[in-house]
Design a protein around this motif. Structure first.
Motif, short mmCIF file in Angstrom:
data_model
loop_
_atom_site.label_atom_id
_atom_site.label_comp_id
_atom_site.label_asym_id
_atom_site.label_seq_id
_atom_site.Cartn_x
_atom_site.Cartn_y
_atom_site.Cartn_z
N ALA A 141 -8.04 -5.03 4.64
CA ALA A 141 -8.28 -4.96 6.03
C ALA A 141 -6.90 -4.76 6.82
O ALA A 141 -7.13 -3.81 7.72
CB ALA A 141 -8.83 -6.13 6.66
N HIS A 142 -5.82 -5.22 6.26
CA HIS A 142 -4.68 -5.00 7.24
C HIS A 142 -4.09 -3.43 6.94
O HIS A 142 -3.76 -2.99 7.73
CB HIS A 142 -3.74 -5.91 6.58
CG HIS A 142 -2.58 -6.04 7.70
ND1 HIS A 142 -1.70 -7.32 7.46
CD2 HIS A 142 -2.23 -5.86 8.95
CE1 HIS A 142 -0.90 -7.11 8.58
NE2 HIS A 142 -1.21 -6.39 9.40
N GLU A 143 -4.42 -3.00 5.56
CA GLU A 143 -3.99 -1.72 5.24
C GLU A 143 -4.61 -0.92 6.06
O GLU A 143 -4.28 0.36 6.43
CB GLU A 143 -4.05 -1.65 3.78
CG GLU A 143 -3.38 -0.46 2.90
CD GLU A 143 -3.43 -0.89 1.55
OE1 GLU A 143 -4.33 -1.49 0.88
OE2 GLU A 143 -2.38 -0.44 0.80
N GLU A 144 -6.15 -0.92 6.10
CA GLU A 144 -6.88 -0.01 6.70
C GLU A 144 -6.98 0.00 8.15
O GLU A 144 -6.87 0.85 8.87
CB GLU A 144 -8.44 -0.15 6.27
CG GLU A 144 -8.78 0.29 5.16
CD GLU A 144 -9.97 -0.32 4.48
OE1 GLU A 144 -10.96 -1.05 5.17
OE2 GLU A 144 -10.26 -0.51 3.01
N MET A 145 -6.03 -1.16 8.75
CA MET A 145 -5.85 -1.25 10.08
C MET A 145 -4.64 -0.27 10.54
O MET A 145 -4.34 -0.31 11.66
CB MET A 145 -5.83 -2.71 10.75
CG MET A 145 -7.16 -3.48 11.07
SD MET A 145 -6.47 -5.03 11.68
CE MET A 145 -5.60 -4.72 13.17
N GLY A 146 -4.01 -0.06 9.46
CA GLY A 146 -2.72 0.85 9.46
C GLY A 146 -1.41 0.10 9.76
O GLY A 146 -0.39 0.34 10.37
N PHE A 147 -1.56 -0.88 8.69
CA PHE A 147 -0.09 -1.52 8.63
C PHE A 147 1.09 -0.88 8.49
O PHE A 147 2.10 -1.01 9.26
CB PHE A 147 -0.35 -2.65 7.24
CG PHE A 147 1.05 -3.26 6.87
CD1 PHE A 147 1.46 -4.36 7.58
CD2 PHE A 147 1.84 -2.49 5.79
CE1 PHE A 147 2.81 -4.80 7.12
CE2 PHE A 147 3.03 -3.17 5.51
CZ PHE A 147 3.63 -4.27 6.08
N HIS A 148 1.30 0.22 7.45
CA HIS A 148 2.18 1.07 6.99
C HIS A 148 2.63 1.93 8.35
O HIS A 148 3.76 2.06 8.84
CB HIS A 148 2.01 1.70 5.87
CG HIS A 148 2.15 0.91 4.57
ND1 HIS A 148 1.00 0.51 3.98
CD2 HIS A 148 3.30 0.44 3.95
CE1 HIS A 148 1.23 -0.07 2.90
NE2 HIS A 148 2.72 -0.39 3.01
N ASP A 149 1.84 2.45 8.96
CA ASP A 149 1.89 3.41 10.20
C ASP A 149 2.42 2.62 11.34
O ASP A 149 3.42 2.86 11.90
CB ASP A 149 0.84 3.98 10.50
CG ASP A 149 0.97 5.24 11.46
OD1 ASP A 149 1.94 5.96 11.17
OD2 ASP A 149 0.13 5.34 12.40
N GLY A 150 1.85 1.41 11.45
CA GLY A 150 1.95 0.63 12.80
C GLY A 150 3.38 -0.15 12.70
O GLY A 150 4.02 0.05 13.61
N TRP A 151 3.75 -0.83 11.32
CA TRP A 151 4.88 -1.56 11.34
C TRP A 151 6.13 -0.63 11.33
O TRP A 151 7.15 -0.73 11.60
CB TRP A 151 4.95 -2.34 10.10
CG TRP A 151 4.11 -3.42 10.19
CD1 TRP A 151 2.64 -3.57 10.73
CD2 TRP A 151 4.54 -5.08 10.12
NE1 TRP A 151 2.28 -4.94 10.83
CE2 TRP A 151 3.38 -5.83 10.46
CE3 TRP A 151 5.58 -5.61 9.76
CZ2 TRP A 151 3.41 -7.09 10.25
CZ3 TRP A 151 5.58 -6.90 9.53
CH2 TRP A 151 4.43 -7.89 10.02
#
Lengths: 178, 178
Positions: A141-151
């Motif tokens: 869920a965190h990955e799909e919420m865009g963890f890498h892009d966001g962080w």
């Protein structure tokens, strides 16, 4: 009592952002641990961080309020776990300040613990952000919420803020020599 | 970074056991932080502690298995948060080792954080155990399960174990002088 041990992320449960940035780690630390600095970079634009509270000690509060472009506000309250100056900052959403277990609804990602590790790398910094989740579904869920892009975007903003400050200092020093 | 701050319990949410015991705090600390010692006193008889794992650092595991008189086993896994030698020991059931938020069913008491604070008091120790709960219902459930009686009995057992060890040492010293 055995001190600081390296983190071994579990690829099934954890998400890791690892980058080398060309600003010194003391200033990365300051950007993460000072209210005024953090509010400038913490949330990828067009989102904003409109409030922040930092009590920098194990058990102390780490609270931010993010505002969406539509004006909706999202407060997050966590608790610092490890504060090792210029090296490691750990906090969790599973605890409230004073280490009290949280009852706040953590949403689809669930409670998670975040670790920012900083190592010197030449004149720059080896930067590792790790998000530690309860289970595979939370990690996904965190990955799909865009963890890498966001962080990653937030880190870009952090570096930009730090560089501005460095240039400001250099300018003040240069003026001092006139 | 501001260091060790005194705990302010919330009487609605927290339970406190405060006692003065006539054994030195270094030995109380040892009883709480050494597997062999802890297993001797941790569970009020006729219950037993049949297993224990201690990794004494923030993020390290604190795991015990209690066995009922009927032979049923109850494992508990927690995570140390603060390890300040001879002064303060904090752990929580809300996190697993490595600070990973827990998904274990915490039962009626819910997740809680425990703090053992030790202060020197003459030749003895001022002993304060605090259990920090999420809400009033959890605090009440812990109280009704016999927090004060259970933690008090366990402390009696701890003191007894420590005294036996002290007398053993005195005996060995006395033999050494013969």
């Amino acid at each position: 009592m055995t001190g600081f041990q390296p983190l071994k992320p579990d690829p099934e449960l954890d998400l890791v952002l690892e980058r080398t940035v060309d600003v010194p780690r003391e200033l990365v630390w300051k950007a993460w641990t000072t209210r005024e600095h953090l509010m400038k970079w913490f949330t990828p634009v067009p989102w904003k961080t409109v409030d922040c509270e930092i009590d920098l000690r194990p058990g102390g509060i780490f609270r931010t309020t993010m505002r969406s472009p539509e004006g909706e506000e999202f407060p997050n309250t966590g608790c610092y776990l490890e504060v090792i100056e210029n090296e490691k900052l750990t906090w969790t959403s599973a605890l409230e300040p004073g280490f009290r277990p949280s009852t706040a609804d953590p949403g689809p990602v669930g409670y998670f613990t975040a670790v920012i590790s900083l190592e010197p790398h030449g004149e720059g910094t080896r930067y590792t952000a790790t998000a530690i989740h309860t289970d595979v579904a939370s990690r996904k869920a965190h990955e799909e919420m865009g963890f890498h892009d966001g962080w990653g975007k937030a880190l870009d903003q952090l570096v930009e803020v730090v560089k501005k400050e460095m240039h400001g200092r250099a300018f003040i020093r240069a003026r001092g020599r006139q």
